[in-house]
Design an enzyme around this catalytic site. Structure first.
Site, short mmCIF file in Angstrom:
data_model
loop_
_atom_site.label_atom_id
_atom_site.label_comp_id
_atom_site.label_asym_id
_atom_site.label_seq_id
_atom_site.Cartn_x
_atom_site.Cartn_y
_atom_site.Cartn_z
N HIS A 91 -1.80 -5.44 1.24
CA HIS A 91 -3.03 -6.20 0.98
C HIS A 91 -2.62 -7.57 0.46
CE1 HIS A 91 -6.95 -7.29 -0.64
NE2 HIS A 91 -6.25 -7.83 -1.64
N LYS A 145 0.84 -1.20 0.00
CA LYS A 145 0.00 0.00 0.00
C LYS A 145 0.88 1.26 0.00
CE LYS A 145 -3.97 -2.20 2.28
NZ LYS A 145 -4.99 -2.06 3.35
N ARG A 179 2.45 -6.75 9.18
CA ARG A 179 1.71 -5.66 9.83
C ARG A 179 2.12 -5.53 11.29
NH1 ARG A 179 -3.98 -7.48 7.03
NH2 ARG A 179 -3.94 -6.07 5.24
N GLU A 231 -9.47 -9.85 -7.78
CA GLU A 231 -8.53 -8.74 -7.56
C GLU A 231 -7.49 -8.67 -8.68
OE1 GLU A 231 -7.29 -9.72 -3.62
OE2 GLU A 231 -9.15 -8.98 -2.73
N PHE A 268 -15.64 2.74 6.67
CA PHE A 268 -14.25 3.08 6.36
C PHE A 268 -13.95 3.10 4.86
CE2 PHE A 268 -14.51 -1.50 7.20
CZ PHE A 268 -13.91 -2.05 6.06
N TYR A 301 -11.81 -2.60 -4.02
CA TYR A 301 -12.38 -2.79 -2.68
C TYR A 301 -13.91 -2.82 -2.68
CZ TYR A 301 -7.90 -2.55 -0.23
OH TYR A 301 -6.64 -2.85 0.25
N ASN A 337 -2.02 -0.05 6.69
CA ASN A 337 -1.50 -1.30 7.27
C ASN A 337 -0.57 -2.06 6.31
OD1 ASN A 337 -3.50 -2.09 5.56
ND2 ASN A 337 -4.61 -3.36 7.00
P1 GDP Z 1 -7.47 -7.32 4.82
O1 GDP Z 1 -7.88 -8.37 3.81
O2 GDP Z 1 -6.74 -7.89 6.00
O3 GDP Z 1 -6.73 -6.16 4.19
O4 GDP Z 1 -8.82 -6.74 5.45
P2 GDP Z 1 -10.25 -6.39 4.84
O5 GDP Z 1 -10.41 -6.98 3.46
O6 GDP Z 1 -11.27 -6.76 5.85
O7 GDP Z 1 -10.26 -4.82 4.74
C1 GDP Z 1 -9.59 -4.15 3.70
C2 GDP Z 1 -8.87 -2.97 4.28
O8 GDP Z 1 -9.82 -2.04 4.79
C3 GDP Z 1 -7.96 -3.29 5.47
O9 GDP Z 1 -6.68 -3.73 5.08
C4 GDP Z 1 -7.91 -1.96 6.19
O10 GDP Z 1 -6.98 -1.08 5.58
C5 GDP Z 1 -9.33 -1.42 5.97
N1 GDP Z 1 -10.22 -1.78 7.08
C6 GDP Z 1 -10.78 -2.98 7.37
N2 GDP Z 1 -11.53 -2.94 8.47
C7 GDP Z 1 -11.45 -1.66 8.92
C8 GDP Z 1 -12.03 -0.96 10.03
O11 GDP Z 1 -12.77 -1.53 10.84
N3 GDP Z 1 -11.70 0.36 10.15
C9 GDP Z 1 -10.89 1.02 9.26
N4 GDP Z 1 -10.62 2.32 9.45
N5 GDP Z 1 -10.34 0.38 8.20
C10 GDP Z 1 -10.62 -0.93 8.03
#
Ligand code: GDP
Length: 127
Positions: free
Chosen positions: A108, A2, A95, A119, A50, A42, A105
């Site tokens: 991805h 990222k 992370r 994706e 978010f 996304y 973070n």
């Molecule tokens: P990943 O697959 O571990 O990246 O997680 P997800 O697919 O659930 O979410 C995609 C991205 O959205 C994450 O990497 C975070 O950057 C963001 N994200 C997910 N959950 C949250 C949340 O509860 N709050 C915020 N601010 N960002 C979130």
């Protein structure tokens, strides 16, 4: 990787972990996501509180998109990147070692083969 990984100079450190683990990097490119591409990438999160912040962050600077090949790639890479919320990610994960943030973070990674197919369909247009 990222935009925070790129701006913080962590591309090499992150890629190095995957290389050392034994993955083959079969494609890699630094690209800038447009708002349209980030929203598509996304799209499963559309409507979540978010989402706008995530799209804004993902388009804030270049990312490095990569395709890794290796045994149980999805499962192993997910284990190596750690929990989504960096403060909760275990030490020794990417992370866990490089971030304290949730949006920024570092990385991805596809969480299933189906996610990878979708994706990659979005990202490969940028390659
Ligand atoms: P990943 O697959 O571990 O990246 O997680 P997800 O697919 O659930 O979410 C995609 C991205 O959205 C994450 O990497 C975070 O950057 C963001 N994200 C997910 N959950 C949250 C949340 O509860 N709050 C915020 N601010 N960002 C979130």
């Amino acid at each position: 990787m990222k935009p925070d990984a790129v701006s913080r100079g962590l591309i090499g450190a992150v890629i190095s972990r995957f290389e050392q683990k034994g993955f083959k990097i079969v494609a890699m490119k630094m690209v800038k996501m447009s708002k349209n591409v980030a929203e598509g990438f996304y799209s499963p999160h559309k409507g979540k509180p978010f989402f706008a912040e995530l799209v804004s962050f993902m388009t804030s600077g270049p990312i490095v998109a990569a395709v890794l090949e290796g045994n149980s790639a999805v499962e192993v890479v997910r284990r190596m990147i750690g929990a989504t919320k960096s403060p909760e990610a275990a030490a020794g994960t990417i992370r866990g070692d490089y971030s304290l943030a949730i949006t920024a973070n570092i990385i991805h990674a596809s969480d299933s083969e189906e996610s990878f197919e979708r994706e990659y369909g979005v990202i490969s247009k940028l390659f």
